[in-house]
Design an enzyme around this catalytic site. Structure first.
Site, short mmCIF file in Angstrom:
data_model
loop_
_atom_site.label_atom_id
_atom_site.label_comp_id
_atom_site.label_asym_id
_atom_site.label_seq_id
_atom_site.Cartn_x
_atom_site.Cartn_y
_atom_site.Cartn_z
CB CYS A 138 17.36 -4.19 -3.28
SG CYS A 138 17.53 -4.92 -4.90
CG ASP A 139 16.23 -0.60 -1.80
OD1 ASP A 139 17.26 -1.06 -1.25
OD2 ASP A 139 16.25 0.03 -2.86
CB CYS A 197 15.43 -3.28 -6.44
SG CYS A 197 15.69 -4.97 -5.90
#
Ligand code: NAP
Length: 301
Positions: free
Chosen positions: A132-133, A129
């Protein structure tokens, strides 16, 4: 209590099914094992959902979830482990809870196809992701593996954060749609590694070494990156429903035009269903059809 409709999976399909069943006057339980919103919450930008020129996947999912909640949906965050039907009632046994419903909508979506070579580094430099990261890799060099809409969109997103993005794809043709490809090709800091697969990952979190194999001549090379984002598509996970519905050879649920499976009262909606086009719009459309069909089924009991 026995709910009129239990919806398994709170992605766009499941939440839309809930909205339609609630508006038809039915009690609805949404059961979600991870985070509400499903796959779309990982998309940085959605540009093909009617009514929004551009919206983040998270904002879109939030809006649909709040709509379902405001109509009275109940939410259980738990994983469905088994589903049976006895005496006309479905029993859903979850990890920590049990529920009964007169009808069930399977809206389990898909899960990430994993890259086996990267498994030891998942969560330690390997991510599924970018939204997200991605921020962990600001100013660094990262790689994305895959050649579909997800991989190409993630590469574009990361190109705005990272110094360089290496997109690794096993061939030269991409599945991503033209509008997305045009933006991808215009990014000066994306480097294409075509006809390559990731054979091995070594090193340590933050300093990964990818062993790439050329799909044409079999030669190998190494690529040093700070992080690796895997975007190899998705596969269904419908085994828990196998007794009650027909799964095709790939694991997708067979359902008719009303989203009904071979078990009366059991419906399937969205990406988990056997179908030709898997998009947000078709997930929402399935949700509407399944939610209304479930309500009609309950009325007929
Ligand atoms: P996808 O379209 O299935 O693409 C998966 C990619 O991974 C393909 O390029 C495939 O290569 C590659 N791949 C699969 N297995 C591999 C392996 N073992 N080794 C190396 N490469 C492998 O998946 P997706 O990109 O996640 O998209 C899924 C669906 O969501 C699609 O319908 C897509 O349109 C939709 N989506 C839409 C948007 C949007 O903004 N419109 C954004 C994200 C996703 P090959 O091409 O060689 O098979």
């Amino acid at each position: 209590m026995t709910y009129d409709v239990a919806v398994v999976g709170a992605g766009i399909a499941g939440m839309t099914a809930a909205i339609y069943a609630l508006r038809a006057g039915k009690s609805v339980l949404l059961i979600e094992k991870e985070s509400v919103g499903g796959q779309i919450t990982l998309s940085p930008k959605v540009e093909n959902y009617p009514g929004f020129t551009e919206i983040s996947g998270l904002d879109l999912a939030d809006g649909v979830f709040n709509q379902a909640l405001s109509l009275g949906a109940a939410l259980e965050v738990d994983e469905v482990k088994s589903v049976t039907k006895e005496g006309g009632v479905f029993r859903l046994v979850c990890g920590y809870s049990e529920h009964e419903a007169k009808s069930v909508v399977i809206a389990t979506g898909l899960r990430h196809r994993r890259l086996d070579a990267a498994a030891p580094f998942e969560g330690q430099g390997v991510s599924y992701c970018a939204v997200c990261d991605g921020a962990f890799y600001r100013g660094k060099t990262v790689a994305v593996v895959g050649g579909g809409n997800t991989a190409v969109s993630e590469a574009i997103y990361l190109a705005d954060i990272c110094e360089k993005v290496c997109l690794i794809h096993r061939r030269t043709g991409y599945r991503a749609e033209k509008a997305v490809m045009d933006r991808f090709l215009a990014k000066p800091n994306i480097e294409r590694h075509e006809n390559k697969t990731v054979e091995a990952v070594s090193g340590e979190a933050g300093n990964l070494v990818l062993t790439l194999k050329d799909t044409q001549d079999g030669s190998t090379s190494e690529l040093a990156v700070s992080g690796l984002f895997v975007a190899l598509g998705h596969i269904p996970a419908n085994g828990v429903f196998a007794e009650l519905c027909e799964l095709d050879e790939s694991g997708f649920v067979a359902a008719d035009e009303t989203c009904m499976t071979k078990t009366p009262g059991l419906f399937a909606a969205g990406d988990c269903r056997r179908k030709a086009v898997r998009q947000l719009t078709t997930a929402a459309a399935d949700g509407a059809v399944a939610g209304l069909a479930a309500a009609k089924y309950v009325d007929g009991l």
